[in-house]
Design an enzyme around this catalytic site. Structure first.
Site, mmCIF file in Angstrom:
data_model
loop_
_atom_site.group_PDB
_atom_site.id
_atom_site.type_symbol
_atom_site.label_atom_id
_atom_site.label_comp_id
_atom_site.label_asym_id
_atom_site.label_seq_id
_atom_site.Cartn_x
_atom_site.Cartn_y
_atom_site.Cartn_z
ATOM 1 N N SER A 148 0.846 -1.187 0.000
ATOM 2 C CA SER A 148 0.000 0.000 0.000
ATOM 3 C C SER A 148 0.885 1.241 0.000
ATOM 4 O O SER A 148 1.695 1.414 -0.899
ATOM 5 C CB SER A 148 -0.963 -0.025 1.193
ATOM 6 O OG SER A 148 -1.966 0.967 1.047
ATOM 7 N N GLU A 170 -1.519 -2.352 -8.288
ATOM 8 C CA GLU A 170 -2.796 -2.684 -7.650
ATOM 9 C C GLU A 170 -3.361 -1.405 -7.057
ATOM 10 O O GLU A 170 -2.686 -0.380 -6.985
ATOM 11 C CB GLU A 170 -2.597 -3.743 -6.566
ATOM 12 C CG GLU A 170 -1.629 -3.348 -5.438
ATOM 13 C CD GLU A 170 -2.215 -2.444 -4.358
ATOM 14 O OE1 GLU A 170 -3.449 -2.518 -4.124
ATOM 15 O OE2 GLU A 170 -1.460 -1.675 -3.754
ATOM 16 N N HIS A 227 -4.867 -5.135 -1.910
ATOM 17 C CA HIS A 227 -5.548 -4.972 -0.625
ATOM 18 C C HIS A 227 -6.496 -6.146 -0.386
ATOM 19 O O HIS A 227 -7.725 -6.017 -0.398
ATOM 20 C CB HIS A 227 -6.285 -3.641 -0.592
ATOM 21 C CG HIS A 227 -5.373 -2.456 -0.473
ATOM 22 N ND1 HIS A 227 -4.502 -2.082 -1.472
ATOM 23 C CD2 HIS A 227 -5.182 -1.562 0.543
ATOM 24 C CE1 HIS A 227 -3.823 -1.010 -1.079
ATOM 25 N NE2 HIS A 227 -4.206 -0.680 0.130
#
Length: 343
Positions: A138, A242, A313
């Protein structure tokens, strides 16, 4: 064809090349040590804070369950607005962990936002001199990219220390970090009770195989680093990206930025992982789907590309060695690591 002003200049240049000594091969990339039971590992919060002190207890228990010894950073558990302490304090924790010779790897407790804010305060000379695994995903993408650009050793885009760490997360991480393995990643079989499974499906956008350095992470964080000195050279790389909670038009906008900035045109291949809750619920019938957006941007590149790989995630995800060489097979929807991420 190389442009020459005249034949004499060309001959002179050729003679000079023949007379010059052969260029030395580039030095091998230094890598951090592989982990083993009893190793001390650092815990940092370089971005958002943990809003529950018991969550940090759980994190320490998780690290001990790996057979490792957690060493909390000096400012772990602090709070500064939505950040885990002031910028210089969070940067100091990163610097201290890489300077500490007893610490063999560094886990980010969580993501959030804030890693990019600490980049100017990182001591890259010390970090570069003390290669060790940095683990997280992230917002940790900002650190992965900065390390790839300024430190030059592999890191791991994988679960944060506070992630679930189920079997599907732990075993790939152990293979990469403890065993110095070079696994081939493929999505597991779906457990859907359907004639045609829908869970963990992949889709080939452009078939073929490609080899290159694995670079990437969270798309939003990566694009925010464009125009800074903290983004590595993507020439001949395999890009993996992502995201989460981004509508399709925002994914479109960010891919457009990567294209206009010249990054997509440099690549050997692309893997798009999971995009969690990436749906514009108010868009109506005229909306593009995520797959359509990816098709529009990636298919014209003419390089191998697929979507749906298990990173992002999600509860369990691959541990991808950022900066290591890998092979992408877009037809088989696999990522094969070609070199160990640790020494």
């Amino acid at each position: 064809m190389i442009d020459r002003r005249g034949a004499l200049q060309g001959l002179a240049a050729g003679a000079a090349l023949l007379a010059a000594p052969a260029l030395a091969a580039p030095p091998p990339v230094r890598k951090g040590p592989r982990l083993k039971a009893g190793d001390v590992v650092g815990l940092i919060e370089p971005a958002g804070f943990s809003d529950d002190v018991y969550r940090l207890d759980y994190v320490s228990e998780t690290i001990r369950a790996m057979g490792l010894v957690p060493r909390p950073a000096a400012h772990l558990g602090q709070k500064y607005g939505y950040l885990a302490g002031e910028d210089r304090a969070r940067a100091a924790d990163v610097n201290a962990m890489f300077a500490d010779r007893e610490v063999k790897a560094v886990f980010a407790v969580r993501g959030g936002w804030g890693c990019a804010r600490i980049l100017p305060w990182l001591d890259f000379a010390t970090i570069r001199a003390n290669p060790k695994l940095l683990i997280g995903y992230s917002d940790i993408t900002a650190l992965h990219m900065a390390f790839a650009a300024r430190a030059g050793f592999p890191t791991i885009h994988g679960p944060n220390a506070s992630s679930a760490w189920g079997k599907s997360s732990w075993e790939p991480f152990r293979a990469i970090a403890f065993d110095a393995a070079t696994p081939t990643y493929a999505n597991p079989p779906s457990l859907d009770d359907r004639l045609v499974p829908r869970q963990w499906r992949t889709r080939t956008i452009k078939g073929g195989k490609a080899q290159g350095r694995l670079l990437g992470g969270n798309l939003t964080v990566l694009t925010a680093l464009m125009g800074t000195p903290y983004l590595p050279d993507f020439r001949d790389a395999i890009l993996f990206i992502e995201d989460t909670n981004e509508a399709e038009y925002r994914i479109d906008r960010m891919l457009t930025q990567l294209s206009l900035g010249g990054i997509l045109g440099k690549l050997k291949g692309v893997v798009f992982g999971q995009c969690t809750e990436c749906v514009n619920t108010g868009a109506g019938y005229g909306n593009f789907t995520l797959s359509e957006v990816l098709q529009q941007h990636l298919e014209p590149l003419g390089i191998p590309a697929f979507e749906g790989a298990m990173f992002g995630h999600i509860a369990n995800q691959f541990s991808l060695p950022v900066g290591a060489m890998a092979e992408l097979d877009a037809d088989a929807a696999t990522i094969r690591v070609l070199e160990p991420a640790v020494a």
